[in-house]
Design an enzyme around this catalytic site. Structure first.
Site, short mmCIF file in Angstrom:
data_model
loop_
_atom_site.label_atom_id
_atom_site.label_comp_id
_atom_site.label_asym_id
_atom_site.label_seq_id
_atom_site.Cartn_x
_atom_site.Cartn_y
_atom_site.Cartn_z
N TYR A 1 -13.22 23.10 -11.68
CA TYR A 1 -13.88 21.86 -12.14
C TYR A 1 -15.05 21.57 -11.17
O TYR A 1 -14.87 21.58 -9.94
CB TYR A 1 -12.82 20.76 -12.13
CG TYR A 1 -13.28 19.38 -12.41
CD1 TYR A 1 -13.90 19.05 -13.61
CD2 TYR A 1 -13.05 18.36 -11.49
CE1 TYR A 1 -14.30 17.75 -13.87
CE2 TYR A 1 -13.44 17.06 -11.74
CZ TYR A 1 -14.07 16.76 -12.94
OH TYR A 1 -14.45 15.48 -13.20
N ASP B 1 -4.78 23.02 -10.06
CA ASP B 1 -5.16 21.95 -10.98
C ASP B 1 -4.58 22.34 -12.33
O ASP B 1 -5.08 23.25 -13.00
CB ASP B 1 -6.70 21.84 -11.02
CG ASP B 1 -7.16 20.69 -11.92
OD1 ASP B 1 -6.41 20.31 -12.84
OD2 ASP B 1 -8.30 20.21 -11.72
N LYS C 1 -6.19 12.21 -18.02
CA LYS C 1 -6.24 12.94 -19.29
C LYS C 1 -4.95 12.69 -20.09
O LYS C 1 -4.79 11.64 -20.67
CB LYS C 1 -6.45 14.43 -19.04
CG LYS C 1 -7.49 14.76 -17.97
CD LYS C 1 -8.87 14.29 -18.29
CE LYS C 1 -9.84 14.70 -17.19
NZ LYS C 1 -11.00 13.86 -17.08
N ARG D 1 0.83 -1.22 0.00
CA ARG D 1 0.00 0.00 0.00
C ARG D 1 0.86 1.26 0.00
O ARG D 1 0.48 2.30 -0.52
CB ARG D 1 -0.92 -0.01 1.23
CG ARG D 1 -2.01 1.06 1.15
CD ARG D 1 -2.93 1.03 2.36
NE ARG D 1 -2.20 1.32 3.56
CZ ARG D 1 -2.34 0.64 4.71
NH1 ARG D 1 -3.17 -0.37 4.80
NH2 ARG D 1 -1.63 0.96 5.77
C1 LIG Z 1 -9.70 20.10 -14.95
C2 LIG Z 1 -10.03 18.76 -14.38
N1 LIG Z 1 -9.54 18.44 -13.18
C3 LIG Z 1 -9.80 17.25 -12.63
C4 LIG Z 1 -10.58 16.32 -13.25
C5 LIG Z 1 -10.88 15.02 -12.56
O1 LIG Z 1 -10.20 13.96 -13.10
P1 LIG Z 1 -10.76 12.48 -12.96
O2 LIG Z 1 -11.88 12.35 -13.91
O3 LIG Z 1 -9.58 11.63 -13.23
O4 LIG Z 1 -11.22 12.35 -11.53
C6 LIG Z 1 -11.10 16.60 -14.51
C7 LIG Z 1 -11.94 15.59 -15.22
O5 LIG Z 1 -12.64 15.87 -16.16
C8 LIG Z 1 -10.84 17.86 -15.09
O6 LIG Z 1 -11.36 18.21 -16.28
#
Ligand SMILES: Cc1ncc(COP(=O)(O)O)c(C=O)c1O
Length: 392
Positions: free
Chosen positions: A112, A184, A209, A59
């Protein structure tokens, strides 16, 4: 695991090809083994009790996770990196690592949507106060500080409305009150912007992504600067976070080609975005790489490239039904959430409930596109079919 920040003189694509790999440690095989494991054995009780062995229990890491963390450490210039099971999981562990009950958190209004949901539910329940700020606030963020402001959550550009943020100005303001800055950075990836170099404390990637890049795994990553690393490592361990080795392997595999893919995404996205700007059906394209975008100057100052994600607004008077007809006529573009894979995707932008500090954008309906790796002429042909359906 932790690794000291390295600033290699080699080019980015070279480092992406080699970072985090030690073939000599694995009998010469180019890639690290994909370690499926829970238990780790110790040779004797002495080693077990003193803990003098690299791995103790899967882990807390294994050679596969170490490989991706080491590579990202180098790429982000980080004090340490931790992996998460999704981008949202990376956001949640990063926020939990620097906040306590009674603290005040500032979040960009362009965040987001599930980040906002996390703040409005779990974080509020834990006694954290949350306020949202105009993404274009820049140095003006100081006016929102309270005596208990502990962290600032940024995202640039916003993943639906694409406002840029003045990250260095926000970092400078945060330093005056010793607050953590989180970013982010999924849109630019560390290939096009390295948040830690600009003073950000926690740099977050939805690895789902562009790191994975093939729409076949979920992954999150958090890279910490020196001020934030200890807390991140502690919180990650306390929460028992772990990513399955096959998903880590897909992250490692994607990482090797990330810059090549991103360069193509950017080239095609720029072509399509400029072409859309000329269309009579389109009022505005939201893409900071375009010279007339409101965030272009900040993008040009701080970023070295742009990814394949942007949005455009139809002209005022376009109905939601017409926008749906546009989307339904697309055949190359998939209608699907997420982005960063090899394929083109489209979604209708829905902002209801996603803003509280700034007004919702006015005008016609908006569409978010992810420009994939297909031939750009085919992408345009597909969009032409959408416009034909829009006109009826
Ligand atoms: C800008 C952004 N941050 C975070 C995320 C979250 O990623 P995940 O879908 O892997 O949880 C997304 C997903 O669409 C996103 O567009």
């Amino acid at each position: 695991m932790s690794a000291s920040a390295k600033n290699s003189p080699q080019g980015l694509s070279t480092r992406l090809a080699h970072a985090g790999r030690s073939p000599e440690a694995h009998d010469g095989f180019v890639n690290p083994p994909v370690v499926h494991a829970s238990t780790v054995l110790f040779p004797d009780t002495e080693t077990m009790i003193t803990g003098k062995q690299k791995y103790h229990y899967a882990r807390r890491g294994n050679p596969t996770t170490d490989s991706l963390e080491d590579a990202l450490c180098e790429l982000e210039g980080a004090a340490g990196v931790k992996l998460a099971s999704s981008g949202l999981n990376a956001i949640s562990v990063a926020l939990l690592s620097c906040l306590s009950a009674g603290d005040h958190l500032l979040v960009t209004d362009s965040a987001y949507a599930p980040t906002r949901h996390l703040c409005e539910t779990t974080l509020r329940r834990l006694g954290i106060e949350v306020d949202y700020f105009d993404p274009t606030v820049g140095a003006g963020i100081s006016a929102l500080f309270r005596p208990n402001t502990r962290a600032i959550m940024t995202e640039a550009p916003g993943s639906l409305t694409f406002e840029m943020q003045d990250i260095p100005a926000i970092v400078a303001a945060a330093r005056t009150i010793d607050a953590f800055v989180l970013m982010d950075n999924t849109w630019a990836t560390p290939c096009f912007f390295r948040p830690l170099d600009h003073g950000v404390d926690l740099s977050i990637q939805a690895g789902t992504k562009y790191i994975v890049g093939h729409s076949d795994a979920m992954l999150g990553t958090v890279a910490a600067g020196p001020r934030a690393w200890e807390r991140l490592e502690e919180t990650h361990g306390a929460l028992g976070m772990h990513v399955a080795p096959d998903d880590v392997f897909l992250g490692l595999r994607g990482l090797r080609t990330m810059k090549v893919r991103l360069d193509r995404h950017m080239e095609s996205a720029l072509t399509v975005a400029s072409w859309l700007q000329q269309r009579p059906e389109v009022a505005r394209v939201r893409y900071p790489a375009l010279a007339d975008d409101l965030g272009h100057e900040l993008w040009r100052r701080d970023f070295t490239g742009a990814s394949g994600l942007f949005a455009f607004d139809f002209v005022e008077g376009t109905s939601d039904e017409a926008a749906r007809a546009f989307l339904d006529a697309l055949s190359l573009f998939g209608l699907g959430y997420s982005w960063g894979g090899f394929e083109s995707l489209a979604i209708p932008v829905r902002l209801k409930g996603a803003r509280s500090a700034t007004p919702l954008p006015e005008g016609g309906p908006s569409i978010r596109l992810h420009i994939g790796l297909e031939d750009v002429a085919d992408i345009q042909t597909d969009l032409e079919a959408g416009f034909a359906a829009l006109r009826g």
